[in-house]
Design an enzyme around this catalytic site. Structure first.
Site, PDB file in Angstrom:
ATOM      1  N   ASP A   8       0.869  -1.164   0.000  1.00  0.00           N
ATOM      2  CA  ASP A   8       0.000   0.000   0.000  1.00  0.00           C
ATOM      3  C   ASP A   8       0.913   1.224   0.000  1.00  0.00           C
ATOM      4  OD1 ASP A   8      -2.400   1.560   0.371  1.00  0.00           O
ATOM      5  OD2 ASP A   8      -1.797   1.783   2.467  1.00  0.00           O
ATOM      6  N   ASP A  10      -0.280   5.198   1.011  1.00  0.00           N
ATOM      7  CA  ASP A  10      -0.588   6.238   1.987  1.00  0.00           C
ATOM      8  C   ASP A  10      -0.535   5.688   3.406  1.00  0.00           C
ATOM      9  OD1 ASP A  10      -1.308   8.595   0.301  1.00  0.00           O
ATOM     10  OD2 ASP A  10      -2.786   7.194  -0.488  1.00  0.00           O
TER      11      ASP A  10
END
Length: 230
Positions: A8, A10
């Site tokens: 991922d 953020d």
């Protein structure tokens, strides 16, 4: 056998979750809507168009479209990334370790591709990833698993041969639903963390991740020593 690692972005690779909150608060304040801090945990890991749609149902506004609102938020985040963005603890160390072990690397984010591009440029990590994929190109965002399934297909590996690194609960759900192993690195700012125990491994930050963890997830030795620190 673990052949690929999917990251991922953020809140995992870059300190961008506060940027989203700041940008969302500013844009919605201009619409006369006040967002409370406790609302943001449910948004983590979700696409911004889905977040905006949820908020529109709760606080319908007029004069500007949902697409325009999402666009304003995205532009605000990009500006903050380029001005203030920093890699989170252990990012370069973990990427270097996995690359050294010849494990394929991919980035799969709910952010729009233009934000992903800005982050890769800011952190100077684009060369680590064989595949970069955004949930904007999927029908459903996280917690739906499709973003991770598509990323595995692009890497030409089976889902069960992947580990996913995630900071959001929505992302953890998506990774497990995709039949992948998941390393959760939750933000301690967001309240109760017991729910992350569904992940295969929970860490405080990426700096804690080691070859021993990888071999545990692999259920056997990887067969290569860790790279020496610079």
């Amino acid at each position: 056998m673990i052949k690929a690692a999917i990251f991922d972005m953020d809140g995992l690779l870059i300190n961008s979750e506060p940027f989203w909150r700041r940008s969302e608060k500013r844009v919605f304040s201009n619409l006369g809507i006040t967002l409370k801090d406790e609302m943001f945990e449910q948004f983590m890991g979700k696409r911004i168009d889905e977040v905006v749609a949820t908020l529109y149902r709760q606080f319908p506004w007029s004069g500007v479209s949902q697409k325009e609102v999402a666009g304003q938020i995205v532009e605000g985040v990009i500006q903050l990334v380029l001005e203030e963005g920093e890699a989170l603890k252990g990012v370069y160390q973990t990427l270097k370790l996995l690359k050294h072990l010849n494990i394929k690397l991919a980035l799969a984010s709910s952010s729009y591709l233009k934000i992903i591009t800005a982050v890769l440029e800011k952190l100077e990590i684009a060369d680590y990833f064989e595949v970069v994929h955004s949930a904007e190109f999927e029908k459903y965002g996280k917690p739906h698993p499709q973003i991770f399934i598509t990323t595995a297909q692009k890497l030409e590996v089976d889902p069960e041969e992947c580990i996913v690194f995630e900071d959001s609960f929505n992302g953890v759900i998506a990774a497990l639903a995709a039949n992948m192993k998941c390393v959760a690195v939750p933000d301690p700012e967001f309240g109760e963390q017991d729910k992350f125990k569904i992940a295969n491994l929970v860490l405080n930050n990426l700096e804690e991740f080691s070859l021993a963890h990888l071999e545990m997830l692999n259920e056997g030795p990887i067969g290569t020593k860790e790279p020496k620190a610079n």
